[in-house]
Design a protein around this motif. Structure first.
Motif, PDB file in Angstrom:
ATOM      1  N   PRO A 161       0.779  -1.147   0.054  1.00 24.68           N
ATOM      2  CA  PRO A 161       0.040  -0.089  -0.012  1.00 24.68           C
ATOM      3  C   PRO A 161       0.789   1.350  -0.056  1.00 24.68           C
ATOM      4  CG  PRO A 161      -0.854  -1.537   1.560  1.00 24.68           C
ATOM      5  CD  PRO A 161       0.446  -2.224   1.127  1.00 24.68           C
ATOM      6  N   GLU A 162       1.977   1.405   0.790  1.00 23.97           N
ATOM      7  CA  GLU A 162       2.656   2.562   0.931  1.00 23.97           C
ATOM      8  C   GLU A 162       3.603   2.969  -0.550  1.00 23.97           C
ATOM      9  OE1 GLU A 162       5.309  -0.757   2.444  1.00 23.97           O
ATOM     10  OE2 GLU A 162       3.188  -0.400   2.506  1.00 23.97           O
ATOM     11  N   ARG A 163       3.473   1.796  -1.519  1.00 25.29           N
ATOM     12  CA  ARG A 163       4.410   2.192  -2.707  1.00 25.29           C
ATOM     13  C   ARG A 163       3.168   1.889  -3.878  1.00 25.29           C
ATOM     14  NH1 ARG A 163       7.372  -1.417  -4.580  1.00 25.29           N
ATOM     15  NH2 ARG A 163       8.385  -0.100  -6.003  1.00 25.29           N
ATOM     16  N   ARG A 164       2.123   1.850  -3.646  1.00 19.48           N
ATOM     17  CA  ARG A 164       1.253   1.619  -4.688  1.00 19.48           C
ATOM     18  C   ARG A 164       1.007   2.916  -5.860  1.00 19.48           C
ATOM     19  NH1 ARG A 164      -3.944   0.096  -2.258  1.00 19.48           N
ATOM     20  NH2 ARG A 164      -2.790  -1.941  -1.857  1.00 19.48           N
ATOM     21  N   ALA A 165       1.093   4.207  -5.475  1.00 23.21           N
ATOM     22  CA  ALA A 165       1.175   5.055  -6.362  1.00 23.21           C
ATOM     23  C   ALA A 165       2.443   4.905  -7.080  1.00 23.21           C
ATOM     24  CB  ALA A 165       0.924   6.376  -5.688  1.00 23.21           C
ATOM     25  N   ALA A 166       3.475   4.740  -6.407  1.00 28.76           N
ATOM     26  CA  ALA A 166       4.787   4.779  -7.323  1.00 28.76           C
ATOM     27  C   ALA A 166       4.653   3.503  -8.386  1.00 28.76           C
ATOM     28  CB  ALA A 166       5.943   4.725  -6.127  1.00 28.76           C
ATOM     29  N   ALA A 167       4.252   2.352  -7.901  1.00 27.59           N
ATOM     30  CA  ALA A 167       4.033   1.167  -8.725  1.00 27.59           C
ATOM     31  C   ALA A 167       2.980   1.468 -10.057  1.00 27.59           C
ATOM     32  CB  ALA A 167       3.651   0.130  -8.077  1.00 27.59           C
ATOM     33  N   LEU A 168       2.108   2.177  -9.860  1.00 31.86           N
ATOM     34  CA  LEU A 168       0.991   2.701 -10.646  1.00 31.86           C
ATOM     35  C   LEU A 168       1.695   3.750 -11.905  1.00 31.86           C
ATOM     36  CD1 LEU A 168      -2.174   3.034  -8.642  1.00 31.86           C
ATOM     37  CD2 LEU A 168      -1.579   0.832 -10.377  1.00 31.86           C
ATOM     38  N   SER A 169       2.495   4.656 -11.241  1.00 28.61           N
ATOM     39  CA  SER A 169       3.070   5.795 -11.960  1.00 28.61           C
ATOM     40  C   SER A 169       4.132   4.955 -12.919  1.00 28.61           C
ATOM     41  CB  SER A 169       3.781   6.730 -11.056  1.00 28.61           C
ATOM     42  OG  SER A 169       4.938   6.123 -10.780  1.00 28.61           O
ATOM     43  N   VAL A 170       4.802   3.961 -12.528  1.00 32.83           N
ATOM     44  CA  VAL A 170       5.638   3.499 -13.766  1.00 32.83           C
ATOM     45  C   VAL A 170       4.742   2.743 -14.854  1.00 32.83           C
ATOM     46  CG1 VAL A 170       7.538   1.728 -14.036  1.00 32.83           C
ATOM     47  CG2 VAL A 170       7.473   2.855 -11.857  1.00 32.83           C
ATOM     48  N   VAL A 171       3.921   2.074 -14.271  1.00 32.41           N
ATOM     49  CA  VAL A 171       2.886   1.348 -15.563  1.00 32.41           C
ATOM     50  C   VAL A 171       2.282   2.397 -16.302  1.00 32.41           C
ATOM     51  CG1 VAL A 171       1.299  -0.295 -15.970  1.00 32.41           C
ATOM     52  CG2 VAL A 171       2.657  -0.659 -13.960  1.00 32.41           C
ATOM     53  N   LEU A 172       2.039   3.765 -15.749  1.00 34.34           N
ATOM     54  CA  LEU A 172       1.276   4.658 -16.608  1.00 34.34           C
ATOM     55  C   LEU A 172       2.350   5.192 -17.288  1.00 34.34           C
ATOM     56  CD1 LEU A 172      -1.370   6.031 -13.893  1.00 34.34           C
ATOM     57  CD2 LEU A 172      -1.892   5.161 -16.231  1.00 34.34           C
ATOM     58  N   SER A 173       3.685   5.539 -16.999  1.00 38.18           N
ATOM     59  CA  SER A 173       4.481   5.853 -17.668  1.00 38.18           C
ATOM     60  C   SER A 173       4.858   5.179 -19.010  1.00 38.18           C
ATOM     61  CB  SER A 173       5.801   6.227 -16.902  1.00 38.18           C
ATOM     62  OG  SER A 173       5.697   6.927 -15.614  1.00 38.18           O
ATOM     63  N   GLY A 174       4.819   3.729 -18.633  1.00 36.19           N
ATOM     64  CA  GLY A 174       5.001   2.979 -19.739  1.00 36.19           C
ATOM     65  C   GLY A 174       4.091   3.041 -20.897  1.00 36.19           C
ATOM     66  N   LEU A 175       2.770   3.525 -20.310  1.00 38.76           N
ATOM     67  CA  LEU A 175       1.681   3.620 -21.278  1.00 38.76           C
ATOM     68  C   LEU A 175       1.866   4.945 -21.917  1.00 38.76           C
ATOM     69  CD1 LEU A 175      -1.825   2.887 -20.367  1.00 38.76           C
ATOM     70  CD2 LEU A 175      -1.549   4.591 -21.731  1.00 38.76           C
TER      71      LEU A 175
END
Length: 533
Positions: A161-175
């Protein structure tokens, strides 16, 4: 009343699959083990981003190639102009009908199937000499290029949970990289060789992603095996009327996507006309400026992890307005203003998108695939609206009016955001329930736990001085702590167990508030307030 922490019973282990598609063995280290959660590290996160980049790129390869395609198929520009529309229509179909399957089946298996099909169906695009065949397969490839929309909810499930936004940001950056890099690569390749080489490259890259996914993608069980496919589709429609957080995020995302598409579509007209008169190649290179903005994604994600999504969305919207104002003031006068606006809009658009995704993924973990599908559909609708309306305004009224349109859409975003505050309950549509404190309930709980761990390790007696220090921290804590202390609740530590003293019985509001993933090793746990004694 006194609430004691008790260890929960160990859940029954499910039947763990060992193969994909019934015959392809899953590497042992990637098999699901409920007793040993898979570590979502940087390597896997980057792999998710890489896969997103080169799958979503399928939607945009064709856009710079239309002139060459018209000559190759010996048709008019008008006839080949339907290709991008068919690809996007296929993508919308896949979002609606395929991506929700992530809530119904095992995601690893679904992702592998999607990549196999999208790569294989790209082969006819590279070899066919018939425009109608090309159009049909373009639609199918678009429909099957929804792998990133399956990866996003999976990343939210795997990341702590404490890294969820960071993880999502990498996937969205890829997109977002895929959106930008597809245009650059296809334009450059077609400049020096046949447009068909672009699709040969796309085939090879997708099969490379397939191999990487097989060896890196962890297996994860189905979350809703009791539901049918039609149940999944029905609940998607139901969420549009029953989930305030989702509706708020979609309405903001629609306007934000419209503004973003308006900027990028009209940028071509702006740079190709007076006073700039740039060539197509130089205009295409502006995508590189956007890539620098997208590269800030991981930093943006880490920032969002330290905030609650509502405030991260607010900061993102403020940043977007500021850079849109630069474009309104000087976009048609100075190229430096255009470069600054391009970079800033990419950074803050990504911040807003990640914060909105984080908020909707917190609604119901078992429904993240469906929630994401509805959210991305709003993005798609916003893109269509921004392209159509923005182009019309730019052509009829000029660059400044086109840029001002984006500022107007930002006003809509602020209006929707301010309808409900950062701490409202899940089913609250309007108001500021819980106040405006910039900390989430989970953050307060983690900070308090950290203070207690630092002051009084497990196994040591808690003396009066340490207890008073903890009590002082609790009394001063924002949001949940103030809510608790107002009703006479205090934390005490005795015999290595926290006990919550109160003269009021716990209710659903408190139960929902204690949602942090906190260990039961002598502290407190999310189930503590559900006990009767």
């Amino acid at each position: 009343m006194m609430v004691l922490v008790q260890q929960s019973e160990k859940p029954t282990e499910p039947n763990i699959p060992s193969t994909d598609l019934g015959f392809v063995p899953i590497p042992k280290r990637l098999r699901y083990d409920p007793n040993k959660p898979f570590h979502f590290g940087l390597t896997l996160n980057i792999a998710f981003g890489f896969a997103s980049t080169f799958v979503v790129a399928n939607l945009y390869y064709c856009q710079p190639l239309l002139i060459q395609m018209s000559k190759s198929f010996n048709v008019t520009y008008s006839e080949v102009s339907t290709i991008p529309t068919l690809v996007q229509a296929g993508y919308a179909t896949g979002l609606l009908l395929i991506s929700p399957l992530g809530d119904l089946v095992r995601r690893r298996q679904l992702i592998l199937i999607l990549i196999i099909l999208s790569a294989s169906l790209s082969i006819p695009l590279a070899i066919t000499k018939n425009l109608r065949v090309f159009e049909a397969f373009s639609f199918l490839v678009g429909a099957l290029s929804v792998t990133p929309q399956v990866l996003l909810p999976l990343a939210a499930d795997l990341a702590p949970p404490e890294r969820r936004a960071a993880a999502l940001s990498v996937v969205l950056s890829g997109l977002l990289f895929g959106v930008l890099i597809a245009r650059v690569l296809s334009g450059v390749i077609a400049e020096f060789t046949s447009w068909r080489v672009v699709y040969y490259m796309a085939i090879g890259v997708q099969y490379f992603v397939l191999v990487g996914s097989y060896f890196l993608l962890p297996d994860y069980p189905s979350k809703n095996s009791h539901l049918t496919y039609w149940d999944i589709l029905w609940t998607m429609a139901k969420f549009c009327f029953t989930e305030p957080i989702l509706v708020q995020a979609c309405l903001i995302n629609l306007a934000s996507s419209a503004s973003f598409s308006n900027f990028w579509v009209t940028l071509t007209f702006l740079l190709g006309d007076d006073p700039y008169n740039y060539s197509t190649l130089i205009i295409g290179l502006f995508a590189l400026v956007g890539m620098f903005g997208v590269a800030m994604g991981p930093l943006v994600g880490r920032t969002i992890d330290k905030l609650i999504p509502w405030y991260a969305s607010l900061f993102g919207m403020v940043g977007l307005v500021l850079f849109q104002a630069i474009q309104v003031g000087a976009g048609g006068i100075n190229i430096g203003a255009v470069i600054i606006a391009t970079f800033g809009l990419d950074v803050f658009r990504q911040m807003l998108q990640v914060s909105l995704s984080t908020s909707i993924f917190g609604i119901a973990p078992e429904a993240r695939g469906r929630l994401n599908a509805v959210y991305i559909l709003s993005l798609f609708i916003g893109q269509v609206m921004g392209t159509a309306v923005g182009t019309k305004v730019f052509i009829e009224h000029g660059w400044r009016a086109g840029a001002a349109l984006s500022v107007a859409w930002s006003g809509w975003q602020f209006f929707i955001l301010f309808l409900r505050g950062p701490h409202c309950d899940r089913k609250t549509w309007f108001g500021y329930q819980g106040g405006l404190m910039p900390y989430s309930k989970t953050q307060v709980l983690r900070r308090t736990q950290s203070d207690v761990e630092n002051r009084t390790p497990v196994g040591e007696a808690a003396d009066d001085e340490k207890i008073e220090a903890v009590d002082e921290k609790v009394e001063e804590g924002p949001t949940l702590m103030k809510l608790l202390t107002r009703r006479g609740r205090r934390l005490r530590r005795r015999d290595n167990v926290f006990m919550l003293h109160t003269s009021h019985p716990p209710d659903d509001r408190y139960n929902q508030a204690i949602d942090a993933d906190i260990h039961t090793d002598g502290y407190w746990c999310p189930h503590a307030l559900n006990a009767d004694t």
